[in-house]
Design an enzyme around this catalytic site. Structure first.
Site, mmCIF file in Angstrom:
data_model
loop_
_atom_site.group_PDB
_atom_site.id
_atom_site.type_symbol
_atom_site.label_atom_id
_atom_site.label_comp_id
_atom_site.label_asym_id
_atom_site.label_seq_id
_atom_site.Cartn_x
_atom_site.Cartn_y
_atom_site.Cartn_z
ATOM 1 N N CYS A 1 -3.706 -17.465 22.655
ATOM 2 C CA CYS A 1 -4.567 -18.095 22.680
ATOM 3 C C CYS A 1 -5.795 -17.447 21.648
ATOM 4 O O CYS A 1 -6.345 -17.235 21.751
ATOM 5 C CB CYS A 1 -5.630 -17.887 23.572
ATOM 6 S SG CYS A 1 -4.585 -19.238 24.812
ATOM 7 N N GLU B 1 9.637 12.325 7.307
ATOM 8 C CA GLU B 1 9.544 11.936 8.763
ATOM 9 C C GLU B 1 9.725 10.608 8.434
ATOM 10 O O GLU B 1 8.722 10.069 9.284
ATOM 11 C CB GLU B 1 8.500 12.392 9.694
ATOM 12 C CG GLU B 1 7.626 13.461 8.300
ATOM 13 C CD GLU B 1 6.083 13.611 8.793
ATOM 14 O OE1 GLU B 1 6.554 14.864 9.651
ATOM 15 O OE2 GLU B 1 5.181 12.953 8.930
ATOM 16 N N PRO B 2 10.574 9.575 7.995
ATOM 17 C CA PRO B 2 10.467 8.839 7.742
ATOM 18 C C PRO B 2 10.394 7.519 8.932
ATOM 19 O O PRO B 2 11.141 7.923 9.933
ATOM 20 C CB PRO B 2 11.588 7.779 6.841
ATOM 21 C CG PRO B 2 12.440 9.058 6.908
ATOM 22 C CD PRO B 2 11.777 10.164 7.576
ATOM 23 N N GLY B 3 10.010 6.260 8.928
ATOM 24 C CA GLY B 3 10.224 5.883 10.195
ATOM 25 C C GLY B 3 10.372 4.632 9.702
ATOM 26 O O GLY B 3 11.972 3.625 10.331
ATOM 27 N N TYR C 1 7.962 -1.159 14.251
ATOM 28 C CA TYR C 1 6.407 -1.298 14.726
ATOM 29 C C TYR C 1 6.740 -2.986 15.142
ATOM 30 O O TYR C 1 5.805 -3.219 15.004
ATOM 31 C CB TYR C 1 5.175 -0.638 13.582
ATOM 32 C CG TYR C 1 5.556 0.006 12.910
ATOM 33 C CD1 TYR C 1 5.349 1.249 13.772
ATOM 34 C CD2 TYR C 1 6.373 -0.004 11.975
ATOM 35 C CE1 TYR C 1 4.855 2.457 13.538
ATOM 36 C CE2 TYR C 1 6.212 1.699 11.002
ATOM 37 C CZ TYR C 1 5.652 3.140 11.789
ATOM 38 O OH TYR C 1 5.614 4.202 10.937
ATOM 39 N N TYR D 1 -1.688 -6.250 10.096
ATOM 40 C CA TYR D 1 -1.598 -6.649 8.717
ATOM 41 C C TYR D 1 -1.438 -7.167 8.084
ATOM 42 O O TYR D 1 -0.881 -6.860 6.678
ATOM 43 C CB TYR D 1 -0.572 -4.978 8.436
ATOM 44 C CG TYR D 1 0.149 -4.243 9.865
ATOM 45 C CD1 TYR D 1 -1.131 -3.056 9.787
ATOM 46 C CD2 TYR D 1 1.190 -3.692 10.108
ATOM 47 C CE1 TYR D 1 -0.811 -2.177 10.484
ATOM 48 C CE2 TYR D 1 1.095 -2.714 11.138
ATOM 49 C CZ TYR D 1 -0.591 -1.948 10.993
ATOM 50 O OH TYR D 1 0.414 -1.405 12.162
HETATM 51 C C1 LIG Z 1 3.572 6.976 11.510
HETATM 52 C C2 LIG Z 1 4.062 8.389 10.517
HETATM 53 C C3 LIG Z 1 5.548 8.715 10.079
HETATM 54 C C4 LIG Z 1 6.383 7.168 9.755
HETATM 55 O O1 LIG Z 1 5.829 6.340 9.206
HETATM 56 P P1 LIG Z 1 5.845 5.034 8.373
HETATM 57 O O2 LIG Z 1 6.138 4.739 7.040
HETATM 58 O O3 LIG Z 1 7.011 4.596 9.292
HETATM 59 O O4 LIG Z 1 7.512 6.132 7.414
HETATM 60 C C5 LIG Z 1 5.296 9.706 9.224
HETATM 61 N N1 LIG Z 1 4.502 10.587 9.403
HETATM 62 C C6 LIG Z 1 3.553 10.600 9.947
HETATM 63 C C7 LIG Z 1 2.543 11.421 11.219
HETATM 64 C C8 LIG Z 1 2.977 9.426 10.741
HETATM 65 O O5 LIG Z 1 2.145 9.327 11.535
#
Ligand SMILES: *Cc1c(COP(=O)(O)O)cnc(C)c1O
Length: 438
Positions: A362, A294-296, A391, A334
């Protein structure tokens, strides 16, 4: 006055190196910085700045690359929180990716974009009863349970609806992902997941409850992970738990391997999908499991830029942009590093000097880059902040009453506005002044 040297001038990439490392960006003498085949100056001319631009071709190519590396091994569920725009989710659906959601809003967005409920996983440490009921009613693929307490709540809610919901237990493998503390999620001091040593008992409890069907395990150890070592360590612990559970007679058919794949924010490579596939195969290869990731960030981060204009240069040292931390929050939140590249070719060459690139908000943390080596930028020069596709817009706020910036999407030589600039009147549209103070 002496200007401080960059913190790590050794790896400070040049503008040319930043562009060379990004296949969908190029710099042309007349058109300037081009994303796919669209000059970014043209979009900035029409939309003004600040403005986000996403590359559909980049998203498609990255999803296809990840799927190819994981072919026959694992399904891809896109972590919606990285970029939840409907057009981005539509690209994911068209490419065959499912979704990993963490709220009712994300679940509704994913459905709205055409992602079938059967391809949706729901994660998150504090799902409300309303969110859990919606997930059950929609019959999503799987609910990831984050605690023993949540397991009881989910079972009770499902049983009351006369349903049995497929759940995976998110385990906390107590592995340090080696990333920034604010995006580390898989160590014992983090709020996420069920402690490793309690997981077997919680799994057995799940098997005895009426409203849930435990189908497997989930883990997600953090974000912006660049080496495979933490993955290998976490997967090994999960595989060991699968064996333990099965030896106890419990059925385990799925493992959700989480997200976290990092990208190269400078000119170095990001995490390799092939290396991730290798780590998954090494740990789970012989276990006859349905696997998913589950990559974002990895899918969408490199696909977005934030366009901004130089308002003025203060004392030759502070380059003040019209974009701010309320658009792109990652540097403030970050200490994240984002490339800054001029849109005009003439601005991209010339003598470089260290400057601080800041926004107008500000807050001292409204700083995009410190002591960054950049060509001289005059007021009116425009720049792109790179790798802002993950993000980025999702974390924007209207702090300082700054309306949300517009978004455009490029695809080959075409582009379209996919979100209008928020009108100022929308900032107070839902507000009321009560009679008793009027
Ligand atoms: C944020 C999150 C992701 C995605 O993380 P990335 O670093 O963007 O790949 C996958 N699974 C869970 C449960 C998350 O909270």
């Amino acid at each position: 006055m002496a200007v401080p040297a960059p913190a790590d001038d050794e790896d400070e990439p040049t503008v040319a190196a930043l562009i060379a490392a990004r296949p969908f960006l190029s710099l042309h003498a007349l058109d300037g910085l081009v994303l796919e085949q669209v000059p970014l100056a043209r979009i900035a001319d029409e939309l003004g700045t600040p403005a986000w631009v996403y590359s559909a071709g980049t998203i498609r190519a990255r999803l296809a690359e990840l799927q190819a590396a994981l072919a026959g091994l694992a399904q891809v569920h896109f972590a919606v929180k990285a970029n939840d725009h409907l057009a981005v989710l539509r690209l994911m659906a068209a490419g065959g990716a499912g979704a990993d959601v963490v709220s009712e809003g994300e679940l509704r967005r994913a459905r709205q974009a055409g992602i079938p409920a059967g391809d949706i996983v729901f994660s998150g440490v504090g799902k409300t009863a309303r969110e859990i009921r919606l997930a059950i009613a929609e019959d999503i693929y799987q609910l990831n349970i984050e605690s023993a307490e949540e397991l009881e709540i989910v079972s009770a809610l499902a049983a009351a609806m006369g349903r049995r919901v497929r759940v995976a237990l998110r385990i906390n493998p107590d592995v340090d992902a080696g990333t920034h503390a604010k995006i580390t999620t898989g160590t014992a001091k983090d709020k996420f997941g069920i402690a490793y040593h309690e997981a077997a008992a919680v799994y057995a409890r799940a098997a005895s409850l009426p409203g849930v069907e435990p189908v497997g395990l989930a883990l997600h150890i953090g974000s912006q992970i660049l080496s495979t070592a933490p993955y290998r360590a976490a997967f090994a612990r999960a595989a060991e738990l699968v064996r333990t559970l099965r030896a106890a007679g419990l059925a385990v058919r799925r493992v959700d391997c989480g997200g976290g794949l990092g990208i190269g924010y400078r000119d170095g490579p990001g995490a390799s999908p092939a290396a991730l596939a290798g780590a998954i195969r090494a740990a789970f290869g012989g276990l006859d499991l349905e696997l998913m990731v589950e990559p974002g960030r990895w899918l969408v981060g490199p696909a977005g830029v934030l366009l901004a204009e130089v308002v003025l240069v203060k004392g030759g040292r502070f380059v003040v942009l019209d974009a701010a931390m309320n658009e792109l929050m990652r540097p403030a939140l970050y200490d994240a590093w984002h490339g800054v590249v001029p849109l005009a070719a003439r601005d991209a060459v010339g003598a470089i000097a260290p400057v601080d690139v800041v926004g107008p908000v500000c807050e001292s943390s409204d700083t995009f880059a410190r002591a960054r080596l950049l060509p001289l930028l005059a007021p009116g020069a425009r720049v792109a902040l790179l790798d802002a596709g993950a993000y980025g817009a999702v974390m924007s706020s209207t702090y300082n009453a700054r309306p949300l910036a517009p978004i455009a999407m490029v695809d080959g030589d075409r582009w379209a506005v996919i979100r209008d600039r928020q009108p100022h009147a929308d900032l107070w549209a839902g507000e009321r002044v009560p009679d008793f103070i009027a």
